[in-house]
Design an enzyme around this catalytic site. Structure first.
Site, PDB file in Angstrom:
ATOM      1  N   THR A  25       0.839  -1.194   0.000  1.00  0.00           N
ATOM      2  CA  THR A  25       0.000   0.000   0.000  1.00  0.00           C
ATOM      3  C   THR A  25       0.878   1.250   0.000  1.00  0.00           C
ATOM      4  O   THR A  25       1.771   1.378   0.832  1.00  0.00           O
ATOM      5  CB  THR A  25      -0.927  -0.004   1.216  1.00  0.00           C
ATOM      6  OG1 THR A  25      -1.823  -1.112   1.105  1.00  0.00           O
ATOM      7  CG2 THR A  25      -1.723   1.285   1.319  1.00  0.00           C
ATOM      8  N   GLN A  97      -4.801  -7.204  -6.335  1.00  0.00           N
ATOM      9  CA  GLN A  97      -5.312  -7.760  -5.083  1.00  0.00           C
ATOM     10  C   GLN A  97      -6.681  -7.157  -4.768  1.00  0.00           C
ATOM     11  O   GLN A  97      -6.820  -5.942  -4.645  1.00  0.00           O
ATOM     12  CB  GLN A  97      -4.337  -7.494  -3.933  1.00  0.00           C
ATOM     13  CG  GLN A  97      -4.734  -8.258  -2.669  1.00  0.00           C
ATOM     14  CD  GLN A  97      -3.814  -7.971  -1.506  1.00  0.00           C
ATOM     15  OE1 GLN A  97      -3.785  -6.845  -1.016  1.00  0.00           O
ATOM     16  NE2 GLN A  97      -3.075  -8.974  -1.058  1.00  0.00           N
ATOM     17  N   HIS A 178      -7.853 -11.067  -1.300  1.00  0.00           N
ATOM     18  CA  HIS A 178      -7.186 -10.709  -0.043  1.00  0.00           C
ATOM     19  C   HIS A 178      -7.991 -11.293   1.116  1.00  0.00           C
ATOM     20  O   HIS A 178      -8.988 -10.728   1.552  1.00  0.00           O
ATOM     21  CB  HIS A 178      -7.095  -9.191   0.074  1.00  0.00           C
ATOM     22  CG  HIS A 178      -6.119  -8.711   1.113  1.00  0.00           C
ATOM     23  ND1 HIS A 178      -5.596  -9.528   2.081  1.00  0.00           N
ATOM     24  CD2 HIS A 178      -5.566  -7.483   1.330  1.00  0.00           C
ATOM     25  CE1 HIS A 178      -4.767  -8.841   2.848  1.00  0.00           C
ATOM     26  NE2 HIS A 178      -4.736  -7.590   2.413  1.00  0.00           N
ATOM     27  N   ASN A 181      -4.690 -10.487   6.958  1.00  0.00           N
ATOM     28  CA  ASN A 181      -4.327  -9.228   7.621  1.00  0.00           C
ATOM     29  C   ASN A 181      -5.469  -8.514   8.330  1.00  0.00           C
ATOM     30  O   ASN A 181      -5.460  -7.292   8.478  1.00  0.00           O
ATOM     31  CB  ASN A 181      -3.661  -8.269   6.632  1.00  0.00           C
ATOM     32  CG  ASN A 181      -2.290  -8.744   6.221  1.00  0.00           C
ATOM     33  OD1 ASN A 181      -1.822  -9.783   6.683  1.00  0.00           O
ATOM     34  ND2 ASN A 181      -1.633  -8.001   5.354  1.00  0.00           N
ATOM     35  N   TYR A 183      -8.626  -8.051   7.446  1.00  0.00           N
ATOM     36  CA  TYR A 183      -9.651  -7.374   6.655  1.00  0.00           C
ATOM     37  C   TYR A 183     -10.895  -8.264   6.561  1.00  0.00           C
ATOM     38  O   TYR A 183     -10.985  -9.295   7.224  1.00  0.00           O
ATOM     39  CB  TYR A 183      -9.081  -6.961   5.299  1.00  0.00           C
ATOM     40  CG  TYR A 183      -7.955  -5.962   5.462  1.00  0.00           C
ATOM     41  CD1 TYR A 183      -8.201  -4.711   6.034  1.00  0.00           C
ATOM     42  CD2 TYR A 183      -6.643  -6.271   5.116  1.00  0.00           C
ATOM     43  CE1 TYR A 183      -7.176  -3.795   6.244  1.00  0.00           C
ATOM     44  CE2 TYR A 183      -5.606  -5.362   5.315  1.00  0.00           C
ATOM     45  CZ  TYR A 183      -5.881  -4.131   5.876  1.00  0.00           C
ATOM     46  OH  TYR A 183      -4.869  -3.234   6.101  1.00  0.00           O
ATOM     47  N   ARG A 230      -4.634 -14.857  -0.685  1.00  0.00           N
ATOM     48  CA  ARG A 230      -3.664 -14.557   0.373  1.00  0.00           C
ATOM     49  C   ARG A 230      -4.287 -14.852   1.732  1.00  0.00           C
ATOM     50  O   ARG A 230      -5.400 -14.413   2.024  1.00  0.00           O
ATOM     51  CB  ARG A 230      -3.256 -13.088   0.303  1.00  0.00           C
ATOM     52  CG  ARG A 230      -2.054 -12.732   1.182  1.00  0.00           C
ATOM     53  CD  ARG A 230      -1.781 -11.250   1.161  1.00  0.00           C
ATOM     54  NE  ARG A 230      -0.363 -10.959   1.358  1.00  0.00           N
ATOM     55  CZ  ARG A 230       0.112  -9.775   1.735  1.00  0.00           C
ATOM     56  NH1 ARG A 230      -0.722  -8.772   1.975  1.00  0.00           N
ATOM     57  NH2 ARG A 230       1.400  -9.587   1.874  1.00  0.00           N
ATOM     58  N   ASN A 238      -4.318  -5.641  12.570  1.00  0.00           N
ATOM     59  CA  ASN A 238      -5.670  -5.096  12.645  1.00  0.00           C
ATOM     60  C   ASN A 238      -6.551  -5.800  13.681  1.00  0.00           C
ATOM     61  O   ASN A 238      -7.760  -5.940  13.507  1.00  0.00           O
ATOM     62  CB  ASN A 238      -6.325  -5.103  11.259  1.00  0.00           C
ATOM     63  CG  ASN A 238      -5.637  -4.143  10.318  1.00  0.00           C
ATOM     64  OD1 ASN A 238      -5.384  -2.995  10.665  1.00  0.00           O
ATOM     65  ND2 ASN A 238      -5.314  -4.618   9.118  1.00  0.00           N
ATOM     66  N   GLY A 325       8.606  -7.811  -0.053  1.00  0.00           N
ATOM     67  CA  GLY A 325       7.844  -6.591   0.099  1.00  0.00           C
ATOM     68  C   GLY A 325       8.698  -5.347   0.040  1.00  0.00           C
ATOM     69  O   GLY A 325       9.019  -4.842  -1.035  1.00  0.00           O
TER      70      GLY A 325
END
Length: 367
Positions: A25, A97, A178, A181, A183, A230, A238, A325
């Site tokens: 991001t 993604q 996605h 993480n 979300y 992923r 988060n 990354g």
């Protein structure tokens, strides 16, 4: 033993090498539209076997951070087409993604200032990014509302539509769901964020239902060979965790196995943090074995803190792809540097999020 620099067929994706650029991001898409410098940025890194774009919202409701891109408007799709054309001109491969942040959002980012949505009305103890006076600013997330079960088919449909638009209109080689993480899809998976009592909560099979429905719909839209996913079994990102992640994710990958996916993308440990979390042990080899035993043929992609020696060890142990990354942020020619053993440019954390070309397209490649 496979080399990082050998080609690989991952579903329908013919990759020139095993080095993958992980999603990163960068908050440089005002009004959710990638700017022209995004085409330069991705094309500079097209020597990777596969580029995975920054997380990209499937809908306005799916937005959770200022100035991140979307896939739900004509202007957005046209802008992404300029990116994919630039990458393909360099003989690169690129997937987008697909992102719905769920509760990791703020009312200022939601349609008509509404509440973010989530499996349960539990506020995430984390922060998001708003632009204040032109400066990216971290703020607490807003309290979410629980999604009604009747809303979930619409979200599944939106994922499929975004995938179809990405491939057919924007020219992507494929998509990555996605599911990691903390979300939306991960929120449904994990016990800390999902306290539902309907068919989408409680038992493992119920908590995994939305992720599997979304993935099957995306496969129906663009084909399994153009779809990756992923997953992050134990990352605390988060404010999520699961009370017993091993059987949960073993179940998930067994259900994914028949779908003919291009790849499974696994974050090992805490995203951007330690690879081993003492109070959250997890057997990644057992996870891969569960997928293979169930008939899964997709490439196995590993991610988190990899350098060249660790990547080569992963390939020796039977992994197929390694995602890098932050090194890709500051090294557009990372593949060449890894191949030649050249020193890496250091990255500047101050330019990770927001801004212009500085810290984005101005990192030097080798002469």
């Amino acid at each position: 033993m496979s080399s990082l620099f050998e080609p690989l067929q991952a579903g329908d994706l013919q990759l020139a090498n095993r080095v993958v650029m992980a999603p990163l991001t960068r908050n440089r898409s005002p009004d959710a539209v990638p700017r022209d410098i995004a085409a330069t940025y991705y094309a500079q890194r097209a020597s990777a076997g596969l580029l995975i774009t920054e997380a990209t919202a499937i809908s306005h409701q799916g937005q959770g951070y200022a100035d991140v891109p979307g896939l739900y408007g004509t202007e957005q799709l046209d802008a992404w087409k300029r990116v994919t054309d630039a990458v393909h001109a360099k003989d690169g491969k690129i997937v987008v993604q697909l992102w719905h942040v769920g509760r990791v959002s703020h009312t200022e980012l939601q349609p008509e200032g509404g509440q973010p949505v989530a499996p349960s009305a539990i506020t995430a103890r984390t922060k998001t990014v708003l632009i204040k006076d032109g400066v990216p600013t971290f703020v607490e997330t807003s309290a979410p509302r629980a999604l009604d079960a009747g809303e979930l088919p619409g979200i599944v449909h939106t994922y499929a539509a975004a995938a179809r638009n990405a491939v057919e209109t924007a020219g992507f080689d494929g998509v990555e769901v996605h599911g990691a993480n903390g979300y939306l899809l991960d929120q449904f998976l994990k016990t800390s964020s999902n306290q539902r009592t309907d068919d989408y909560g409680g038992r493992i099979e119920n908590r995994a239902r939305l992720l599997l429905e979304v993935t099957r719909a995306v496969v129906d839209a663009v084909g399994g060979g153009r779809t990756g996913i992923r997953l992050s079994p134990v990352t605390p990102s988060n404010d999520v965790h699961d009370d017993d992640p091993q059987p949960l994710f073993d179940y998930v990958v067994r259900q994914l196995a028949p779908l003919g996916l291009a790849y499974i993308h696994i974050i090992e440990g805490a995203t951007g943090g330690p690879r081993d979390i003492e109070d959250r042990p997890f057997d990644y080899e057992a996870l891969k074995a569960a997928y293979r035993k169930a008939g899964g043929k997709g490439a196995w992609m590993v991610n988190n803190g990899y350098d060249k020696p660790l990547a080569e060890e992963a390939l020796r142990e039977g992994d197929d792809l390694v995602a890098f990354g932050k090194p890709f942020i500051s090294n557009p020619d990372l593949v060449r540097r890894l191949r030649e053993g050249a020193a890496l440019n250091p990255w500047d954390k101050n330019t990770f999020y927001g801004g212009d070309e500085k810290g984005y397209t101005d990192y030097p490649a080798l002469a």
